[in-house]
Design an enzyme around this catalytic site. Structure first.
Site, mmCIF file in Angstrom:
data_model
loop_
_atom_site.group_PDB
_atom_site.id
_atom_site.type_symbol
_atom_site.label_atom_id
_atom_site.label_comp_id
_atom_site.label_asym_id
_atom_site.label_seq_id
_atom_site.Cartn_x
_atom_site.Cartn_y
_atom_site.Cartn_z
ATOM 1 N N SER A 167 0.875 -1.182 0.000
ATOM 2 C CA SER A 167 0.000 0.000 0.000
ATOM 3 C C SER A 167 0.905 1.223 0.000
ATOM 4 O O SER A 167 2.073 1.146 0.431
ATOM 5 C CB SER A 167 -0.840 -0.007 1.278
ATOM 6 O OG SER A 167 -1.453 1.242 1.486
ATOM 7 N N TYR A 180 -2.715 -0.595 10.476
ATOM 8 C CA TYR A 180 -2.553 -0.839 9.036
ATOM 9 C C TYR A 180 -1.185 -0.351 8.553
ATOM 10 O O TYR A 180 -0.468 -1.061 7.835
ATOM 11 C CB TYR A 180 -3.682 -0.105 8.295
ATOM 12 C CG TYR A 180 -3.799 -0.409 6.824
ATOM 13 C CD1 TYR A 180 -4.529 -1.502 6.361
ATOM 14 C CD2 TYR A 180 -3.200 0.413 5.867
ATOM 15 C CE1 TYR A 180 -4.662 -1.760 5.013
ATOM 16 C CE2 TYR A 180 -3.330 0.158 4.514
ATOM 17 C CZ TYR A 180 -4.067 -0.934 4.086
ATOM 18 O OH TYR A 180 -4.193 -1.193 2.740
HETATM 19 P P1 NAD Z 1 -11.409 -6.375 -0.301
HETATM 20 O O1 NAD Z 1 -12.070 -6.145 1.016
HETATM 21 O O2 NAD Z 1 -12.193 -6.211 -1.558
HETATM 22 O O3 NAD Z 1 -10.712 -7.794 -0.331
HETATM 23 C C1 NAD Z 1 -10.142 -8.374 0.810
HETATM 24 C C2 NAD Z 1 -10.069 -9.863 0.604
HETATM 25 O O4 NAD Z 1 -9.490 -10.458 1.783
HETATM 26 C C3 NAD Z 1 -11.451 -10.527 0.433
HETATM 27 O O5 NAD Z 1 -11.354 -11.570 -0.498
HETATM 28 C C4 NAD Z 1 -11.750 -11.074 1.824
HETATM 29 O O6 NAD Z 1 -12.671 -12.138 1.847
HETATM 30 C C5 NAD Z 1 -10.351 -11.523 2.218
HETATM 31 N N1 NAD Z 1 -10.201 -11.733 3.658
HETATM 32 C C6 NAD Z 1 -10.576 -10.922 4.664
HETATM 33 N N2 NAD Z 1 -10.289 -11.485 5.856
HETATM 34 C C7 NAD Z 1 -9.712 -12.691 5.582
HETATM 35 C C8 NAD Z 1 -9.207 -13.745 6.381
HETATM 36 N N3 NAD Z 1 -9.196 -13.669 7.721
HETATM 37 N N4 NAD Z 1 -8.692 -14.837 5.766
HETATM 38 C C9 NAD Z 1 -8.702 -14.930 4.412
HETATM 39 N N5 NAD Z 1 -9.148 -13.950 3.607
HETATM 40 C C10 NAD Z 1 -9.662 -12.852 4.183
HETATM 41 O O7 NAD Z 1 -10.164 -5.399 -0.284
HETATM 42 P P2 NAD Z 1 -9.146 -4.858 -1.405
HETATM 43 O O8 NAD Z 1 -9.265 -3.382 -1.410
HETATM 44 O O9 NAD Z 1 -9.232 -5.626 -2.675
HETATM 45 O O10 NAD Z 1 -7.780 -5.172 -0.646
HETATM 46 C C11 NAD Z 1 -6.866 -6.164 -1.032
HETATM 47 C C12 NAD Z 1 -5.502 -5.755 -0.530
HETATM 48 O O11 NAD Z 1 -5.141 -4.508 -1.127
HETATM 49 C C13 NAD Z 1 -5.400 -5.545 0.995
HETATM 50 O O12 NAD Z 1 -4.205 -6.087 1.470
HETATM 51 C C14 NAD Z 1 -5.381 -4.037 1.125
HETATM 52 O O13 NAD Z 1 -4.714 -3.611 2.286
HETATM 53 C C15 NAD Z 1 -4.629 -3.653 -0.132
HETATM 54 N N6 NAD Z 1 -4.822 -2.272 -0.565
HETATM 55 C C16 NAD Z 1 -6.055 -1.828 -0.895
HETATM 56 C C17 NAD Z 1 -6.192 -0.495 -1.294
HETATM 57 C C18 NAD Z 1 -7.511 0.071 -1.663
HETATM 58 O O14 NAD Z 1 -7.596 1.297 -1.793
HETATM 59 N N7 NAD Z 1 -8.533 -0.726 -1.878
HETATM 60 C C19 NAD Z 1 -5.074 0.339 -1.361
HETATM 61 C C20 NAD Z 1 -3.839 -0.167 -1.019
HETATM 62 C C21 NAD Z 1 -3.711 -1.476 -0.627
#
Ligand code: NAD
Length: 261
Positions: free
Chosen positions: A143, A156
């Site tokens: 991130s 985070y």
């Molecule tokens: P999202 O909520 O759409 O996806 C999260 C995924 O993790 C889902 O498939 C969920 O079921 C799974 N998950 C949650 N708890 C879990 C557990 N205990 N065991 C197994 N799986 C679990 O979120 P996203 O935005 O696609 O995020 C994905 C990654 O990207 C994360 O690591 C997040 O920190 C990172 N990220 C997101 C953003 C953003 O703006 N969306 C920015 C930077 C980084």
């Protein structure tokens, strides 16, 4: 070299960025283990669509990655179905927004376990297969918060900075084995994770929904656009390619200029 016939394990791939990685890898004929939570019928529909797109196999693991023994069970599932893992994408993550003195202990622990420690466990279990095959790709969805901080996100930011340090370390350890390890660091991507933190941020900062979107989420993103999941997945696909074999230990920003400021 084509990726066809290789196996990718993508954590947190039932939604958002993880699902976009799965779709991109499926288009290259890669076997997939998808993981995460969600509605069973919707997940089965996605799994079938991935198989149809790839012409390869896609299996689902609903294991909870906050528990090391469940991570071991997930890896055993991949080993049984595919004989191991070639591409590991550590992507599962969650967020909680609160002032440090009010940060709930259970949320702190959840974020450190899921966003940081699970990557250690998947990596230690996947590396032996990669070493055997003298090829591997480890990709972390880190991130912008692996590089800079924002208030009210202590757990985070701690987890993502830790993930960046972990990735540099394993990149050095694995450099002579044909295995690369890199972080992709998105800014704000429009996914359920971002949508989910809007109510808490409204509360923590006493703001309206529109103010949170424009004055918090997109405030630091100079392009004033959300990053798309496809843009993040495209970087992962490049990291899996041959021309990227000398990119290791890197942290690639896809953040609309956020961390340039
Ligand atoms: P999202 O909520 O759409 O996806 C999260 C995924 O993790 C889902 O498939 C969920 O079921 C799974 N998950 C949650 N708890 C879990 C557990 N205990 N065991 C197994 N799986 C679990 O979120 P996203 O935005 O696609 O995020 C994905 C990654 O990207 C994360 O690591 C997040 O920190 C990172 N990220 C997101 C953003 C953003 O703006 N969306 C920015 C930077 C980084």
């Amino acid at each position: 070299m084509s990726l066809k016939g290789k196996t990718a394990l993508i954590t947190g791939s039932t939604s958002g960025i993880g699902l976009a990685y799965a779709k991109s890898l499926a288009a290259e004929g890669v076997n997939l283990l998808i993981n995460g939570f969600g509605d069973a019928d919707a997940i089965e529909k996605e799994r079938l669509a991935l198989e149809q797109a790839s012409g390869a196999k896609a299996i689902y693991s609903g294991h909870d990655l906050t528990k090391p023994e469940e991570i071991e069970a997930m890896m055993a599932q991949a080993a049984e179905a595919f004989g191991g893992v070639d591409i590991l994408i550590n992507n599962a993550g969650t967020q909680h927004v609160a002032p440090v003195e009010e940060f709930p202990l259970d949320k702190w622990s959840l974020i450190i376990k899921l966003n940081l420690e699970s990557a250690f466990h998947t990596t230690r279990l996947a590396v032996p297969y990669m070493k055997q095959r003298k090829w591997g790709r480890i990709i972390q969805t880190a991130s912008a918060h692996s590089l800079v901080a924002s208030p009210f996100k202590s757990a985070y930011v701690t987890a993502k900075h830790g993930l960046a340090g972990f990735t540099k370390t394993i990149a050095l350890e694995l450099a002579t084995f044909g295995i690369t390890a890199n972080c992709i660091s998105p800014g704000y991507v429009w996914t359920p994770l971002v949508e989910g933190q809007i109510p808490d941020t409204m509360k923590a900062r006493n703001m309206t929904r529109e103010q949170v979107i424009n004055d918090v989420l997109l405030a630091g993103q100079p392009t004033k656009e959300f990053v798309t999941v496809e843009q993040v997945a495209a970087i992962a696909m490049f990291l899996c390619s041959d021309p990227a074999s000398n990119i290791t230990g890197a942290n690639i920003s896809v953040d609309g200029g956020w961390t340039a400021a």
